[in-house]
Write a protein that holds these residues in place. Sequence first.
Motif, short mmCIF file in Angstrom:
data_model
loop_
_atom_site.label_atom_id
_atom_site.label_comp_id
_atom_site.label_asym_id
_atom_site.label_seq_id
_atom_site.Cartn_x
_atom_site.Cartn_y
_atom_site.Cartn_z
N GLU A 280 7.37 -12.79 -17.38
CA GLU A 280 7.67 -11.36 -16.78
C GLU A 280 6.19 -10.66 -17.02
N GLY A 281 5.85 -9.82 -16.12
CA GLY A 281 4.45 -9.21 -16.08
C GLY A 281 3.36 -9.84 -15.50
N ARG A 282 3.40 -10.94 -15.24
CA ARG A 282 2.33 -11.75 -14.67
C ARG A 282 2.00 -11.10 -13.22
N TYR A 283 2.91 -10.91 -12.44
CA TYR A 283 2.85 -10.55 -10.92
C TYR A 283 3.72 -9.14 -11.07
N LYS A 284 3.00 -7.99 -10.53
CA LYS A 284 3.61 -6.68 -10.37
C LYS A 284 3.93 -6.95 -8.88
N GLN A 285 4.56 -5.90 -8.31
CA GLN A 285 5.10 -5.45 -7.17
C GLN A 285 3.86 -5.36 -5.98
N ASP A 286 3.41 -6.47 -5.83
CA ASP A 286 1.95 -6.35 -5.11
C ASP A 286 1.94 -7.80 -4.43
N VAL A 287 0.69 -7.85 -3.45
CA VAL A 287 0.60 -9.30 -2.77
C VAL A 287 -0.48 -9.84 -3.54
N TYR A 288 -0.34 -10.87 -3.83
CA TYR A 288 -1.26 -11.95 -4.25
C TYR A 288 -1.76 -12.96 -3.36
N LEU A 289 -3.03 -13.33 -3.74
CA LEU A 289 -3.53 -14.58 -2.92
C LEU A 289 -2.91 -15.90 -3.89
N LEU A 290 -3.11 -17.12 -3.37
CA LEU A 290 -2.64 -18.20 -3.92
C LEU A 290 -3.69 -18.42 -5.08
N PRO A 291 -3.28 -18.77 -6.26
CA PRO A 291 -4.30 -19.02 -7.26
C PRO A 291 -5.28 -20.29 -6.76
N LYS A 292 -6.61 -20.34 -7.05
CA LYS A 292 -7.37 -21.25 -6.65
C LYS A 292 -7.16 -22.67 -6.95
N LYS A 293 -6.67 -22.77 -8.29
CA LYS A 293 -6.32 -23.84 -8.84
C LYS A 293 -4.99 -24.46 -7.94
N LYS B 168 1.02 -1.12 0.02
CA LYS B 168 -0.10 -0.02 -0.09
C LYS B 168 0.77 1.08 0.17
N ALA B 169 1.96 1.24 0.55
CA ALA B 169 2.96 2.40 0.74
C ALA B 169 3.67 2.34 -0.65
N GLY B 170 3.74 1.60 -1.67
CA GLY B 170 4.53 1.41 -2.71
C GLY B 170 5.84 1.11 -2.50
N LYS B 171 6.27 0.30 -1.34
CA LYS B 171 7.51 -0.10 -0.81
C LYS B 171 8.10 -1.35 -1.17
N LEU B 172 7.16 -2.22 -1.73
CA LEU B 172 7.36 -3.44 -1.85
C LEU B 172 8.14 -3.61 -3.29
N CYS B 173 9.37 -4.41 -2.80
CA CYS B 173 10.22 -4.46 -3.92
C CYS B 173 10.00 -5.52 -4.85
N VAL B 174 9.46 -6.61 -4.59
CA VAL B 174 9.03 -7.69 -5.22
C VAL B 174 7.60 -8.16 -5.09
N PRO B 175 7.34 -9.15 -6.03
CA PRO B 175 6.05 -9.73 -5.81
C PRO B 175 5.94 -10.78 -4.74
N ALA B 176 4.64 -10.62 -3.92
CA ALA B 176 4.73 -11.45 -2.94
C ALA B 176 3.27 -12.28 -2.52
N MET B 177 3.59 -13.44 -2.46
CA MET B 177 2.35 -14.40 -2.50
C MET B 177 1.92 -14.56 -0.83
N ASN B 178 0.61 -14.20 -0.93
CA ASN B 178 0.13 -14.47 0.68
C ASN B 178 -0.43 -16.00 0.95
N VAL B 179 0.50 -16.73 1.39
CA VAL B 179 0.08 -18.19 1.53
C VAL B 179 -0.75 -18.40 2.83
N ASN B 180 -0.67 -17.40 3.76
CA ASN B 180 -1.47 -17.50 5.07
C ASN B 180 -2.77 -17.45 4.91
N ASP B 181 -3.15 -16.87 3.87
CA ASP B 181 -4.87 -16.79 3.64
C ASP B 181 -5.34 -17.59 2.75
N SER B 182 -4.34 -18.77 2.18
CA SER B 182 -4.89 -19.53 1.20
C SER B 182 -6.03 -20.68 2.26
#
Length: 307
Positions: A216-229, A9-23
């Motif tokens: 490249e380009g699939r994930y931006k510097q953001d937090v993603y949930l694990l894809p349902k598949k 949210k602060a624009g300080k995330l340097c790499v894409p991240a996957m939120n495994v905890n909420d899967s």
Amino acid sequence: MGGSPELSKAGKLCVPAMNVNDSVTKQKFDNLYCCRESILDGLKRTTDMMFGGKQVVVCGYGEVGKGCCAALKAMGSIVYVTEIDPICALQACMDGFRLVKLNEVIRQVDIVITCTGNKNVVTREHLDRMKNSCIVCNMGHSNTEIDVASLRTPELTWERVRSQVDHVIWPDGKRIVLLAEGRLLNLSCSTVPTFVLSITATTQALALIELYNAPEGRYKQDVYLLPKKMDEYVASLHLPTFDAHLTELTDEQAKYLGLNKNGPFKPNYYRCLGLPRNQGHLGSDEFPELELIFASPTTYAYMSSEK
């Protein structure tokens, strides 16, 4: 994942991240089913207590709280629940638990268990009002839920009675039983089944593989949930343990439901019992035309990516 949503949210995330905890595979198995067993294991190992007839208050009715409540109820305990979320609160009521404020039962309960992930859930005021020999422990996020620091004062005496078990004694002789100094009971005082570890580790490994191999380009510097598949794949890998056999959709059934026969069988925002908190972006490779974002802290908006 730590503070990744805040960094994003602060624009300080340097790499894409996957939120495994909420899967789903993490929430259901590590949080619900594992804690349903480890709460009893941890309390037995540290206190040798009987659960039948004991009055217990469980603070928080998320996945961890649900597991703790189910286990204690099955053992004959009288279980109260505190909750801030009206949906989780209603679930607690429908599951047969009395919803209370902590102040209403703090003088009478035999065990206090925190499962909120918040801070200062049990304060010094609560600790002062507890009955003699009340057991206090934490199953939540970290050691922030119980105000243990407030107990380290000259007028209170600490007595270590066994590993991970302290008696905190008041000047009038009253004592409470504090487990693991307020740290996580299930990590400090009980074992974690290898089956649950396998599910969690598999989920984490697949998330890392997906991030590493993604074009490249699939994930931006953001937090993603694990894809349902991917969530469903983790679950399918562990079904042979139970000699379980999945039913397969016919072509006609799949067409009727609008699904691929091989999944995913739920949309990416489906989380069984609610969406994760503090999640800024919910994307899905399986549904590229649909993106779910926060419209406000309490409202979700569906936006088509196709202009």
